[in-house]
Write a protein that holds these residues in place. Structure first.
Motif, PDB file in Angstrom:
ATOM      1  N   GLN A 240       0.829  -1.196   0.000  1.00 19.95           N
ATOM      2  CA  GLN A 240       0.000   0.000   0.000  1.00 19.95           C
ATOM      3  C   GLN A 240       0.867   1.252   0.000  1.00 19.95           C
ATOM      4  OE1 GLN A 240      -3.068  -0.387  -0.447  1.00 19.95           O
ATOM      5  NE2 GLN A 240      -3.468  -2.494   0.182  1.00 19.95           N
TER       6      GLN A 240
ATOM      7  N   THR B 114       2.628   4.190   1.387  1.00 12.47           N
ATOM      8  CA  THR B 114       3.021   4.369   2.783  1.00 12.47           C
ATOM      9  C   THR B 114       4.026   5.511   2.894  1.00 12.47           C
ATOM     10  OG1 THR B 114       2.733   1.993   3.124  1.00 12.47           O
ATOM     11  CG2 THR B 114       3.887   3.206   4.848  1.00 12.47           C
TER      12      THR B 114
ATOM     13  N   LYS C   8      -4.612   4.613   7.766  1.00 11.61           N
ATOM     14  CA  LYS C   8      -4.166   4.112   9.059  1.00 11.61           C
ATOM     15  C   LYS C   8      -2.879   4.823   9.447  1.00 11.61           C
ATOM     16  CE  LYS C   8      -3.601  -0.268  11.547  1.00 11.61           C
ATOM     17  NZ  LYS C   8      -3.585  -1.745  11.416  1.00 11.61           N
TER      18      LYS C   8
ATOM     19  N   GLU D 224      -0.500   4.895   6.209  1.00  4.81           N
ATOM     20  CA  GLU D 224      -0.799   3.954   5.133  1.00  4.81           C
ATOM     21  C   GLU D 224      -2.180   4.266   4.569  1.00  4.81           C
ATOM     22  OE1 GLU D 224      -2.253  -0.601   5.069  1.00  4.81           O
ATOM     23  OE2 GLU D 224      -0.264  -0.319   5.953  1.00  4.81           O
TER      24      GLU D 224
ATOM     25  N   ARG E 127      -5.098   2.751   2.017  1.00  6.35           N
ATOM     26  CA  ARG E 127      -5.557   1.567   1.300  1.00  6.35           C
ATOM     27  C   ARG E 127      -6.586   1.969   0.250  1.00  6.35           C
ATOM     28  NH1 ARG E 127      -6.840  -2.265   6.553  1.00  6.35           N
ATOM     29  NH2 ARG E 127      -4.825  -1.990   7.602  1.00  6.35           N
ATOM     30  N   TYR E 128      -6.466   1.364  -0.904  1.00  8.23           N
ATOM     31  CA  TYR E 128      -7.392   1.660  -1.992  1.00  8.23           C
ATOM     32  C   TYR E 128      -8.765   1.044  -1.726  1.00  8.23           C
ATOM     33  CZ  TYR E 128      -3.493   3.239  -4.900  1.00  8.23           C
ATOM     34  OH  TYR E 128      -2.426   3.923  -5.396  1.00  8.23           O
TER      35      TYR E 128
END
Length: 329
Positions: free
Chosen positions: A13, A15, A95, A106, A108-109
């Motif tokens: 992901q 980051t 996150k 991070e 996320r898609y």
């Protein structure tokens, strides 16, 4: 760069690694690609992660009724939206975790863009209005209705009260009726400020300012340029409520003890500017919080528009422009 200040490039992901001041010190290849595909603000993402704002830039109180509430299952992350380079807003899941002395962000898609910006905002507004209607219904039920029921019991109880105690009981019932009447007037004022009909827009604003300064110590300057022009009842309410909300936001978030309200009556339009020299914020017209969204929709309802001038440590200027052709009596 030491191992403690770098991130493995194999992380799937996007980051980012940040120091204690949330300054980016490293990022993986996925993050670099993400920045090319989307308009991203790390500072905004950190604010969302810390709870100082959310995907719709709302405050924590508003978040209690957030339309995204049931949409995100994980409790250790947060929803966030970024605008793609194609001009479409996309939803993501973020996150923020502590990594030794640093922070790791991070993203996320989620393979589902908003169907349209207008529809998303409309849904948000409808849910906000529904929440407000529920609040009023709850106040009517839990407050006024219960008070009336109590009065009914007190009145019925007179038949069992000794005659010599009737006067004392009636005085208590009278005080209770006065309290209920005050509660009804307070609720009615929230829905429609009668002072606008009684004294007009400028005196109503002055009275609001005087009451606010008396209760809070917050200094508010009112400046009127040009000859005052009478607006319609609807136009008066929009301006008055917008000023109330903007001043409330300045009180809570500016960090300063002073603000100004300027009403500029031009030839074709009324320009209302609410300004402070406080902390400011990152303004993103595609991700408005409930307060700014409310101000914009109110202004649009009378054919006007809203402008915002702000930035971190640059103060805030909210400008409401209402054309007379929509507001004149």
């Amino acid at each position: 760069m030491t191992d403690s200040a770098s991130i493995p490039q194999i992380l799937p992901q996007p980051t980012w690694l940040m120091d204690t001041d949330y300054t980016v010190i490293d990022k993986n290849a996925q993050a670099e690609k993400f920045e090319k595909d989307y308009v991203i603000s790390i500072e905004y993402a950190v604010q969302v992660a810390k709870g100082t704002c959310c995907a719709f830039r709302a405050d924590k109180q508003t978040c209690k009724n957030c339309p995204l509430e049931n949409k995100w299952a994980a409790s250790d992350g947060f929803p966030i939206t970024f605008m793609g380079r194609d001009g479409v807003s996309y939803e993501f899941f973020g996150k923020l975790v502590k990594k030794e002395q640093n922070w790791m962000l991070e993203i996320r898609y989620i393979d589902k863009p908003f169907e349209s910006e207008g529809k998303s905002m409309l849904t948000y507004l409808n849910e906000a209005r529904e929440s407000e209607q529920k609040r009023i219904a709850r106040e009517l039920h839990d407050g006024i209705a219960q008070s009336i029921y109590s009065l009914m019991l007190e009145t019925r109880g007179l038949k069992w009260t000794p005659v010599e105690e009737h006067q004392q009981k009636l005085q208590a019932i009278d005080r209770h009726f006065a309290d209920v009447l005050l509660e009804i007037k307070s609720l009615a004022t929230e829905l429609r400020p009668s002072i606008l009909d009684d004294v007009g827009l400028i005196p109503a604003i002055n009275q609001f300012v005087e009451q606010t300064m008396e209760m809070t110590g917050f200094i508010i300057h009112v400046i009127v340029d040009g000859d005052s022009i009478d607006l319609s009842s609807r136009g008066n309410v929009v301006i008055y409520r917008s000023i109330q909300e903007a001043i409330s936001n300045s009180l809570k978030y500016s960090g300063e003890n002073e603000a100004s309200i300027t009403l500029d009556f031009g030839q074709k339009e009324l320009r209302v500017t609410i300004a402070d020299e406080g902390k400011g914020f990152i303004y993103d017209p595609y991700h408005l919080g409930f307060g700014l969204l409310n101000l914009r929709e109110r202004t649009h309802s009378v054919g006007g528009k809203m402008e915002v001038e702000t930035g971190i440590e640059k103060g805030t200027r909210i400008i409401l422009i209402v054309p007379y052709k929509e507001g004149l009596t």
